[in-house]
Design an enzyme around this catalytic site. Sequence first.
Site, mmCIF file in Angstrom:
data_model
loop_
_atom_site.group_PDB
_atom_site.id
_atom_site.type_symbol
_atom_site.label_atom_id
_atom_site.label_comp_id
_atom_site.label_asym_id
_atom_site.label_seq_id
_atom_site.Cartn_x
_atom_site.Cartn_y
_atom_site.Cartn_z
ATOM 1 N N CYS A 2 0.862 -1.179 0.000
ATOM 2 C CA CYS A 2 0.000 0.000 0.000
ATOM 3 C C CYS A 2 0.900 1.232 0.000
ATOM 4 O O CYS A 2 2.007 1.209 0.494
ATOM 5 C CB CYS A 2 -0.933 0.091 1.207
ATOM 6 N N ARG A 27 2.883 0.304 -5.406
ATOM 7 C CA ARG A 27 2.783 -0.397 -4.128
ATOM 8 C C ARG A 27 1.453 -1.132 -3.965
ATOM 9 O O ARG A 27 1.222 -1.807 -2.951
ATOM 10 C CB ARG A 27 2.955 0.584 -2.974
ATOM 11 N N TRP A 74 -3.067 -2.422 -1.514
ATOM 12 C CA TRP A 74 -2.855 -3.816 -1.888
ATOM 13 C C TRP A 74 -3.525 -4.610 -0.774
ATOM 14 O O TRP A 74 -3.093 -4.579 0.370
ATOM 15 C CB TRP A 74 -1.366 -4.141 -1.959
ATOM 16 N N ASN A 100 -0.411 1.583 5.933
ATOM 17 C CA ASN A 100 0.350 0.621 5.140
ATOM 18 C C ASN A 100 0.893 -0.399 6.134
ATOM 19 O O ASN A 100 1.645 -0.020 7.027
ATOM 20 C CB ASN A 100 1.496 1.358 4.435
ATOM 21 N N GLY A 101 0.458 -1.648 5.991
ATOM 22 C CA GLY A 101 0.966 -2.657 6.926
ATOM 23 C C GLY A 101 -0.155 -3.526 7.445
ATOM 24 O O GLY A 101 -1.231 -3.588 6.850
ATOM 25 N N GLU A 506 13.334 -17.906 -13.110
ATOM 26 C CA GLU A 506 12.932 -16.524 -13.385
ATOM 27 C C GLU A 506 12.021 -16.460 -14.616
ATOM 28 O O GLU A 506 11.038 -15.706 -14.627
ATOM 29 C CB GLU A 506 14.200 -15.661 -13.575
ATOM 30 N N LYS A 510 8.303 -14.888 -14.385
ATOM 31 C CA LYS A 510 7.861 -13.766 -15.235
ATOM 32 C C LYS A 510 6.543 -14.119 -15.915
ATOM 33 O O LYS A 510 5.627 -13.316 -15.977
ATOM 34 C CB LYS A 510 8.903 -13.420 -16.315
ATOM 35 N N GLU A 513 3.656 -14.189 -13.406
ATOM 36 C CA GLU A 513 3.311 -12.858 -12.889
ATOM 37 C C GLU A 513 2.467 -12.050 -13.851
ATOM 38 O O GLU A 513 1.500 -11.412 -13.445
ATOM 39 C CB GLU A 513 4.595 -12.041 -12.638
ATOM 40 N N HIS A 529 12.445 -37.054 -12.618
ATOM 41 C CA HIS A 529 12.047 -37.539 -11.293
ATOM 42 C C HIS A 529 10.633 -37.114 -10.919
ATOM 43 O O HIS A 529 10.306 -37.057 -9.740
ATOM 44 C CB HIS A 529 13.052 -37.062 -10.241
ATOM 45 N N LYS A 628 4.738 -3.923 -6.429
ATOM 46 C CA LYS A 628 6.185 -3.883 -6.650
ATOM 47 C C LYS A 628 6.963 -3.941 -5.353
ATOM 48 O O LYS A 628 8.079 -4.445 -5.295
ATOM 49 C CB LYS A 628 6.524 -2.588 -7.408
HETATM 50 C C1 G6P Z 1 7.328 -8.397 -5.163
HETATM 51 C C2 G6P Z 1 7.478 -8.054 -6.630
HETATM 52 C C3 G6P Z 1 8.561 -8.936 -7.256
HETATM 53 C C4 G6P Z 1 9.857 -8.796 -6.463
HETATM 54 C C5 G6P Z 1 9.658 -9.140 -4.981
HETATM 55 C C6 G6P Z 1 10.881 -8.803 -4.146
HETATM 56 O O1 G6P Z 1 6.761 -9.657 -5.022
HETATM 57 O O2 G6P Z 1 6.266 -8.223 -7.311
HETATM 58 O O3 G6P Z 1 8.780 -8.514 -8.582
HETATM 59 O O4 G6P Z 1 10.817 -9.646 -7.012
HETATM 60 O O5 G6P Z 1 8.579 -8.350 -4.467
HETATM 61 O O6 G6P Z 1 11.087 -7.428 -4.179
HETATM 62 P P1 G6P Z 1 12.410 -6.710 -3.785
HETATM 63 O O7 G6P Z 1 12.098 -5.245 -3.814
HETATM 64 O O8 G6P Z 1 12.742 -7.174 -2.387
HETATM 65 O O9 G6P Z 1 13.463 -7.089 -4.739
#
Ligand code: G6P
Length: 633
Positions: A2, A27, A74, A100-101, A506, A510, A513, A529, A628
């Site tokens: 948030c 956020r 969020w 926020n929290g 990764e 991606k 996400e 396996h 983010k």
């Molecule tokens: C969130 C984002 C991801 C990111 C992760 C860690 O889940 O959506 O894209 O990798 O946080 O974020 P940081 O700021 O700690 O790299």
Amino acid sequence: MCGIVGYIGTQQASEILIEGLRCLEYRGYDSAGIATVSEGEIHCIRAKGKLNNLQDKLMGHEMPGIVGIGHTRWATHGKPEEHNAHPHLDMTRRVAVVQNGIVENYRELREALKERGCTFVTETDTEVIPNLVIECLNQMKATGELSQHPSPLTEAVRRVVNQLEGAFAIVVLCVDYPDEIVAARQQAPLVIGFGLGEFFCASDTPAILPHTRAVLPLENGELATLTPLGVEVCNFAGQRLRKHPHLLSGASIAVEKHGFRHFMLKEIYEQPSVVRACLEAYIDREWTAKETTHPVQLGLPAELYADLQQIQIVACGTSWHASLVGKHLLEQLAGIPTQVHYASEYRYAPPPLTPNTLMIGVTQSGETADTLSAISMEKERRSNLAPAFRPRLLGITNRMQSTLTRLVDCAIDTHAGIEIGVAATKTFMAQLMAFYCLALDLAYQRKTISPDRLQEIITALRHVPSQIESVLADQEQRVEELAHDFSETQDFIFVGRGINFPIALEGALKLKEISYIHAEGYPAGEMKHGPIALLDAKVPVVAITMPGAVYEKVISNAQEAKARDARLIGVTPPTNPHAAEVFDDLLPVPEIEELLSPLLTVIPMQLLSYHIAARRGLDVDQPRNLAKSVTVE
Ligand code: G6P
């Protein structure tokens, strides 16, 4: 997570609050809302979904007031519906709060308030706060205490935050005290901005920088009272603190797409510059193997490396994947046993204490709650031990003014610049570069690498930016075409081995996400396996097949998948002699030595997920349910 903002000054608050929220939408974007105070009334307007919905609602709506607070959400407690959107008001509509929290003990507080006659209209944890504040103000009034405090609102908020458990940042306004807002921080970021006759507070500096560069980040357990005359800071015990703002350097962040359809695509294209910026910052341009000087200049203190026996890395999400590549480099180049932990797991099951251990926290935002708490816990449990066990804490981040950098002993700036797309791309690349520099630095100092080999790696690293450029120039159209075939696909498998296993993870992350397609990343040798049972003609397999120690093995693993009818996509150099025979589709990357190959192999992964999501018409930059910066545990 948030994003929260607050404003007090001379201008109409609503516009400034909306501008601020726009900078904090990364956020969370489940709902947004603002509240202002004017003429003995709180004006509050909220909307489900993105900030644009709130703006639409505000059109033609009178929102008076030069004091206000705002929120972009969020969702944690309560569905992302309008009635759960912040600001939350007490039942008499005299106090408004944004948070926020998470208030972890909100159930007990809520039950106790209910017993005292309070009614609730949301499912959120936050709604207890305005009700506790108004209750406290009423009690102070009844006992004649109001006049004993220069700011009764601050005193009421102080008493309330002392009852709250969890990690939170809040901003509070009250109709009875229309010339002040009170902000409090406990483990969630909050920055105060000092303008001329106007003051701001926000979860992050981009919301403040358009107005002022003079900022003061609050520390945990601090409260700030903002009035048109200035800012007073005290701690949760009520002691006044002398604090001064500092000037932030750098321009306010221009958030422009520069002709790209999405920020994510723009950020993918910025990666050559990110690699160049890292090389420029940390690797001596003139260095050759004949020199006796040190080629890597990270500016880290010598004590950090002294007698180093072990490294523990904590991170989340994409940063965790970068850390897995880091582990490979630190072990293979510098010979240091390294473990990578999910930060969210570390805190509650830390490994036994070992001497001479470096902890590295990797987070692009520098604000991820899980990562910060893992580091705080480590700092605390090591604080009173013998010198060999004392904490050594290093951060790797893109935000040098974040909570992370205040927590650790020193930090490596990854020089990625602000990233807007929620799915990390260029910050991942920058984290990889930070790990290459760190591993080379340690290897050089520990003499686990010869000067000639070091020169070879540095020379190869210098070619990486133009190699990424060539992948982008040659591949984008091809990937876009390929993506058309997969817009209806339901499952994807990504495989790699060794240093490219984290890139398979990764690639899968991606895709999950931003395109909401189920995807798994696997070490190629592990498929047989279990996961191989998933394969059929409907499940494409992306195999990262780079020349090196595991090349033949990955080719064999890919053949095994092909034999189960999977459509096979090879991320491999065009010179791969098996390419035509094994793979149905190719995503070629230039020849590069295996150790450096993640810097190239990740690019087709990013492009593939981007184009599949764009083809599906999804919101690439703000995918559902994500944010983010994740500031809740
Ligand atoms: C969130 C984002 C991801 C990111 C992760 C860690 O889940 O959506 O894209 O990798 O946080 O974020 P940081 O700021 O700690 O790299």
